[in-house]
Structure formats: C-alpha cells, structure tokens
Motif scaffolding. Sequence first.
Motif, PDB file in Angstrom:
ATOM      1  N   SER A 141      10.000  -2.677  17.926  1.00 15.42           N
ATOM      2  CA  SER A 141       9.408  -3.194  18.623  1.00 15.42           C
ATOM      3  C   SER A 141       7.880  -3.726  18.702  1.00 15.42           C
ATOM      4  N   ALA A 142       7.556  -2.950  18.179  1.00 12.42           N
ATOM      5  CA  ALA A 142       5.843  -2.927  16.686  1.00 12.42           C
ATOM      6  C   ALA A 142       5.891  -4.060  15.361  1.00 12.42           C
ATOM      7  N   ILE A 143       6.820  -3.155  15.174  1.00 11.01           N
ATOM      8  CA  ILE A 143       6.945  -4.383  14.069  1.00 11.01           C
ATOM      9  C   ILE A 143       7.290  -5.934  14.037  1.00 11.01           C
ATOM     10  N   ALA A 144       8.326  -5.421  15.252  1.00 10.89           N
ATOM     11  CA  ALA A 144       8.329  -7.796  15.975  1.00 10.89           C
ATOM     12  C   ALA A 144       7.261  -7.813  16.245  1.00 10.89           C
ATOM     13  N   VAL A 182       5.883  -0.992   5.757  1.00 12.32           N
ATOM     14  CA  VAL A 182       5.998  -1.323   7.320  1.00 12.32           C
ATOM     15  C   VAL A 182       5.980  -0.240   8.354  1.00 12.32           C
ATOM     16  N   GLN A 183       7.475   0.271   8.211  1.00 14.01           N
ATOM     17  CA  GLN A 183       7.854   1.280   8.956  1.00 14.01           C
ATOM     18  C   GLN A 183       6.950   2.533   9.124  1.00 14.01           C
ATOM     19  N   ARG A 184       6.463   3.104   8.545  1.00 13.43           N
ATOM     20  CA  ARG A 184       5.714   4.067   7.529  1.00 13.43           C
ATOM     21  C   ARG A 184       4.542   3.527   8.576  1.00 13.43           C
ATOM     22  N   VAL A 185       3.547   2.840   7.633  1.00  8.03           N
ATOM     23  CA  VAL A 185       2.072   2.260   8.228  1.00  8.03           C
ATOM     24  C   VAL A 185       1.953   2.147   9.446  1.00  8.03           C
ATOM     25  N   ILE A 186       3.497   1.827  10.179  1.00  8.87           N
ATOM     26  CA  ILE A 186       3.739   1.460  11.849  1.00  8.87           C
ATOM     27  C   ILE A 186       3.406   3.576  12.900  1.00  8.87           C
ATOM     28  N   ARG A 187       4.572   4.224  11.993  1.00 10.54           N
ATOM     29  CA  ARG A 187       5.043   5.625  12.709  1.00 10.54           C
ATOM     30  C   ARG A 187       3.636   6.048  12.390  1.00 10.54           C
ATOM     31  N   ARG A 188       2.459   5.485  11.249  1.00  4.57           N
ATOM     32  CA  ARG A 188       0.876   6.706  11.884  1.00  4.57           C
ATOM     33  C   ARG A 188       0.397   6.087  13.120  1.00  4.57           C
ATOM     34  N   SER A 189       0.554   5.130  13.181  1.00  2.00           N
ATOM     35  CA  SER A 189       0.098   4.951  14.129  1.00  2.00           C
ATOM     36  C   SER A 189      -0.084   6.139  15.143  1.00  2.00           C
ATOM     37  N   PRO A 230       1.160  -0.905   0.539  1.00  2.00           N
ATOM     38  CA  PRO A 230      -0.191   0.021   0.184  1.00  2.00           C
ATOM     39  C   PRO A 230       1.367   0.861  -0.256  1.00  2.00           C
ATOM     40  N   ASP A 231       0.126   2.763  -0.444  1.00  2.00           N
ATOM     41  CA  ASP A 231       1.203   3.884  -0.150  1.00  2.00           C
ATOM     42  C   ASP A 231       0.941   4.258   1.024  1.00  2.00           C
ATOM     43  N   PRO A 232       2.196   3.929   2.032  1.00  2.00           N
ATOM     44  CA  PRO A 232       2.073   4.774   3.451  1.00  2.00           C
ATOM     45  C   PRO A 232       1.243   5.611   3.845  1.00  2.00           C
ATOM     46  N   GLU A 233       1.403   6.801   2.592  1.00  2.00           N
ATOM     47  CA  GLU A 233       0.646   8.011   2.783  1.00  2.00           C
ATOM     48  C   GLU A 233      -0.246   8.408   2.497  1.00  2.00           C
ATOM     49  N   ALA A 234      -0.697   7.199   1.666  1.00  2.00           N
ATOM     50  CA  ALA A 234      -2.433   7.758   1.966  1.00  2.00           C
ATOM     51  C   ALA A 234      -3.454   7.774   2.208  1.00  2.00           C
ATOM     52  N   ASP A 235      -4.482   8.035   2.110  1.00  2.00           N
ATOM     53  CA  ASP A 235      -5.697   8.682   3.117  1.00  2.00           C
ATOM     54  C   ASP A 235      -6.178   7.600   3.250  1.00  2.00           C
ATOM     55  N   GLU A 236      -5.663   6.749   4.046  1.00  2.00           N
ATOM     56  CA  GLU A 236      -6.116   5.249   4.725  1.00  2.00           C
ATOM     57  C   GLU A 236      -5.992   5.117   6.043  1.00  2.00           C
ATOM     58  N   ASP A 237      -6.273   4.486   6.688  1.00  2.00           N
ATOM     59  CA  ASP A 237      -5.956   3.563   8.167  1.00  2.00           C
ATOM     60  C   ASP A 237      -4.975   3.131   7.992  1.00  2.00           C
ATOM     61  N   TRP A 238      -4.164   3.272   9.238  1.00  2.00           N
ATOM     62  CA  TRP A 238      -3.315   2.389   9.276  1.00  2.00           C
ATOM     63  C   TRP A 238      -3.331   0.725   9.703  1.00  2.00           C
ATOM     64  N   ARG A 239      -4.328   1.276  10.080  1.00  2.00           N
ATOM     65  CA  ARG A 239      -5.125  -0.380  10.573  1.00  2.00           C
ATOM     66  C   ARG A 239      -5.498  -1.334   9.625  1.00  2.00           C
TER      67      ARG A 239
END
Length: 257
Positions: free
Chosen positions: A163-166, A147-154, A97-106
């Motif tokens: 830690s969350a990625i792990a 993955v990193q960019r999506v998690i950062r959006r949390s 996915p595009d981590p900058e898109a207007d979508e819920d990170w979840r």
Amino acid sequence: MVRAAQRSEGAARHSVWLEDSARRGGRGGGQPSGLDRERITEVTVRLLDAEGLAKFSMRRLAAELDVTAMSVYWYVDTKDDLLELALDRAFGELELPDPEADEDWRDQLGALARQYRSLLVRHAWLSPLAGTYLNIGPNALEFSRVVQRVIRRSDLPAHRVTSAIAAVFQFVYGYGTIEGHFLARVAASGMSADEYFRQSMREATRAPDPQAAEVLAESRRIMAARGGENVSEMLERDFDFALELLVAGIEAMVERG
C-alpha cells in the motif's frame, strides 16, 4: 508466425522474459552480421525518444539499423517483445541505492522517487508501456526489490508495504506522466515552458463560462501563494511537497501501529 499466434491466445500471460533463455541472443545460425539484441534494443530506445511510440515500427527500426525488417525478427518474434526489452533497458538507467546501507530510508525513498519521475519525463513512451507489460525484466525487478526493502525499513508491517509503495510510486507515475505530456506539448509548440504556460493561462481566462473564470481565478491565487519563478520551479515545489506528505503519512501510520 506460429509463436506470435500462440501468444495472442494467451496475451495476458505473455512476456518476452518468460521465453526460453536460449532464444534471448537470437535464433541461432544465419543471423544477420553486426546485429544482436543489445544493439537492436539500444536503437529502439533512441527512436522512441526521438519520434515517439506512435511512429515506431519494425520497418522504421530496420531502416535505422540499415537492415531488412526480417533481419530484426531473428532476435525478436514481435514488436511487443522489442518494446518490452526497451522498457526494461530504460529501467536499467536508474541508480539504485543499497537498501542495506547506513542511510535514512526517507532519503533513499526520496531518491528513488525522484529518479523514477526523471525517467518517466526523459522517456515519455515509458509510462504507457509500463502500464501494458508485466514489468518482470531484470532491471524492473531489481528496482522493485530495492523499493520494497527501503519501505520495509520504515517499520511498516509487511501487509502494509504494498500500500505504501502504491501511494508513493503511483503518485510518481502519474506526476511524471503528466509532466512528460506537458513538456511534449511545449516542444511541439516551439515555445519555452514558461511562454507556453503564460499563453495557456491567457487563453483559458478568456473562456466565456463564468464558472471557468472563477475556478481559474482561484487557481491563480493558489499558484501565487505557492511561489516559484518559473514552470520548472513550480513543478519541483509541488513534487517535493507532495512527496513529503506521503513520507509523513507513512511515518504517521507506523506511529499508529
């Protein structure tokens, strides 16, 4: 080969992706016609899917390509190089996915987790290779970046992102690996997954150890409460709820600051 010997001395640091970029297309001059790294890697993936990691060899690959084994060595120095190329090619199958898109990170995180699980199941050889090599090919790195960019959006602080990625992706790695092994045993048995599961449970309940019988009886009650008409549904329900738990954990830690 001298290069192979040099690599064995520094195996922990070696990766095919760290070599001179000029080498990636072949040695230059006199290459066997009709071959390139792309085709060799494609056939490698196909063989690994069909026959498994244990049976794979450069000789078997050469036979599939209808060339001599030495011809393959124009494009890769070692079998390890080739397996690392196959590993990254598999990562390239992921639709990121595009981590900058207007979508819920979840939603994006869930999609990434489900795709990774499917990849591990589809290519049963991938999990041991992912645990062996550095995973620094372009496709693996792009997966990590997203993955990193999506998690950062949390809104987790930066020092908690790894830690969350792990938590999420090591769970997915383990789940997908075990599921892949189970399906491989099913395929070898000639039975369906449901038949194999029922037979395994029947055999296990015949164990003479009373403690084993007690544990299995409790397991049956838990599985009955979980529901699911077949093995596939049970696997999906377990995975989905486990993923929900992990996402809820990330949310809870964000709220705690």
